[in-house]
Design an enzyme around this catalytic site. Structure first.
Site, short mmCIF file in Angstrom:
data_model
loop_
_atom_site.label_atom_id
_atom_site.label_comp_id
_atom_site.label_asym_id
_atom_site.label_seq_id
_atom_site.Cartn_x
_atom_site.Cartn_y
_atom_site.Cartn_z
N TYR A 150 32.52 76.20 45.75
CA TYR A 150 32.34 76.71 47.10
C TYR A 150 33.65 77.83 47.38
O TYR A 150 34.68 77.42 47.20
CB TYR A 150 32.52 75.87 48.38
CG TYR A 150 32.21 76.41 49.50
CD1 TYR A 150 33.46 76.33 50.47
CD2 TYR A 150 31.09 77.00 50.33
CE1 TYR A 150 33.46 76.86 51.86
CE2 TYR A 150 31.05 77.58 51.41
CZ TYR A 150 32.29 77.68 52.10
OH TYR A 150 32.18 78.21 53.42
N ASP A 245 39.88 80.82 42.18
CA ASP A 245 39.88 80.72 43.57
C ASP A 245 40.72 79.33 44.13
O ASP A 245 40.38 78.26 43.85
CB ASP A 245 38.48 80.38 44.17
CG ASP A 245 38.55 79.87 45.92
OD1 ASP A 245 37.47 80.00 46.32
OD2 ASP A 245 39.56 79.75 46.29
N LYS A 273 44.58 78.30 53.37
CA LYS A 273 44.87 76.99 53.69
C LYS A 273 46.51 76.73 53.88
O LYS A 273 47.03 77.16 54.96
CB LYS A 273 44.28 76.14 52.92
CG LYS A 273 42.77 76.04 52.98
CD LYS A 273 42.13 75.07 51.98
CE LYS A 273 40.70 75.33 51.99
NZ LYS A 273 39.85 74.47 53.12
#
Ligand code: KE4
Length: 435
Positions: A150, A245, A273
């Site tokens: 994802y 990623d 994050k």
């Protein structure tokens, strides 16, 4: 800690009913809706250190950590004080500020092969922009992604996506035109042969391969030995760009991210994050020759009203400042490893088949007899048992991800008491959800 019945969360339930009147599904991000685990979502009042406290006053050991950002513990005094001080000078300028350069210097200094970064406000923005830059730099249109990974809700990447997408059985989202989805080529994670086959057929139009170097959106799935190295070699051979990623793994598994542990240098890296410490901050970066193709230096456009917002910058600077302290990641890995091993023992004693793994401050569990190497393996896990386990743990004061397709996180604030509570609750919960 925690409660034994849902009556102990009546205020949450009332707030959920109210939220459902004005927010789609009562939430602002689907995985929070608890659809995969049953029951109403719990509303949070506050968080401190390793703990979350809900609106009914129930306290939980938090193993989600806001999906990764809370690596130094919730409401860390250094981070809060820095944000409070910055807030008094104005929340956002829409202009340059020193803190942007400071945070960028910390990222560039930590990651080999990164000369320049561009700060944005979400991981989705980072991956979407990195892909646009890769297409511009190569003049190619296709992307290879891996089933179950994802990368945010980028139109062309919402194909066989993990995390919330697969949680709701929507790995391929509605509303994505076939023309967009058609630019995305899929391979199973850890399958270099499949990637090679795609590249043999369409390699001259593959702009980039984008990969989670440790997959945290189909549970916790480590790369096989040689997988990332193999992707690097295939990209070099065919002139495609390799994008890591590291929105989840960046500054979570090691100071330089998983690429430092693996010794593989991608062409572009995405972060999120942790680099915002809980504020909306993300970034992408790479070598100067590539990044200088971005506006205002080059023809590839990308922009953002709140990019580099001073509050997010100082939250990230203080968070990374704490992460950069000696032994920080060794301590996190010891805690994550203790939980992974303890969960394995508790499951075994209860006669429950469980696989676990850990890397830095990230770990995961899979209710399966077999190793989980890819999306098929992840989907074959016992997600009903995970839902039951989640509810048992919640009632015993442990906050797990409300989906079996997620990784879990520890922070510097998780002490022996918190870890011990998790493992005691797990022993009871495995016995309970087995029966
Ligand atoms: P955001 O746009 O949500 O900031 O980041 C997207 C993203 C990109 N790349 C990776 C590897 C990610 O894990 C994410 C987002 N992670 C999910 C949790 N698995 C965020 C939680 C949510 O969607 O509510």
């Amino acid at each position: 800690m925690g409660i034994s019945t849902s009556e102990g969360r009546s205020r949450s339930a009332a707030l959920y009913r109210r939220a459902c009147e004005v927010l789609v599904g009562g939430v602002n991000s689907p995985v929070r809706a608890f659809r995969a685990v049953g029951g109403d979502p719990v509303f949070v009042e506050r968080a401190e250190g390793a703990y979350i406290v809900d609106v009914d006053g129930n306290r939980y050991v938090d193993l989600v950590g806001s999906w990764g950002p809370a690596i130094v513990g919730h409401a860390h005094p250094r981070v809060v004080e820095a944000v409070q001080a910055a807030a008094g000078k104005g929340l956002s300028f829409g202009a340059c500020c020193e803190a942007e350069a400071r945070l960028a210097e910390m990222i560039v200094g930590a990651v080999n092969g990164v000369d320049k970064v561009r700060l944005v406000s979400s991981g989705t923005e980072a991956t979407m922009s990195a892909l646009r830059l890769a297409r511009a730099a190569t003049g190619r249109t296709k992307t290879i992604k891996f089933l179950g990974c994802y990368h945010g809700h980028v139109d062309s990447l919402l194909v066989a996506a993990g995390s919330g997408a697969v949680t709701f059985g929507e790995p391929d989202s509605a509303g994505v035109p076939p023309a967009f989805a058609g630019t995305t080529l899929l391979a199973p994670y850890n399958d270099l042969v499949a990637v090679g086959r795609i590249l043999d057929e369409q390699g001259d139009d593959v702009a980039a391969i984008i990969v989670e170097p440790v997959a945290g959106n189909m549970g916790f799935v480590r790369p096989d030995a040689g997988f990332l190295e193999g992707l690097r070699g295939l990209c070099d051979r065919l002139g495609s760009l390799l994008i890591f990623d590291e929105v989840m793994t960046g500054f979570r598994v090691a100071w330089g991210g998983y690429q430092m542990l693996a010794g593989v240098t991608p062409d572009l890296t995405c972060w999120g994050k942790v680099i915002g410490g809980g504020m909306p901050v993300a970034a992408y970066g790479g070598a100067d020759a590539l990044m200088s193709q971005l506006s205002p230096l080059g023809p590839t456009y990308q922009a953002g009203t709140l990019s580099g917002s001073p509050l997010g910058m100082v939250a990230g600077i203080e968070t990374l400042g704490i992460c950069g302290g000696g032994g920080f990641y060794d301590d996190l890995y010891a805690k994550a490893g203790r939980l992974a091993d303890g969960l394995s023992r508790a499951a075994e004693e209860a006669g429950v088949s469980l696989r676990t793994g850990a890397c830095g401050g990230m770990f995961g569990m899979a209710l399966s007899e077999n190793p989980v190497r890819n999306f098929d393996d992840a989907q074959a896990c016992d997600h009903d048992c995970y839902a039951a386990f989640f509810r048992c743990m919640l009632d015993r004061g442990v906050w797990l991800p409300p989906s079996g397709y997620e990784a879990m996180f520890v922070s510097a604030a998780h002490d022996d008491a918190a870890l011990g509570h998790v493992l005691d609750a797990a022993a009871e919960s495995f016995r309970s959800c087995r029966s």
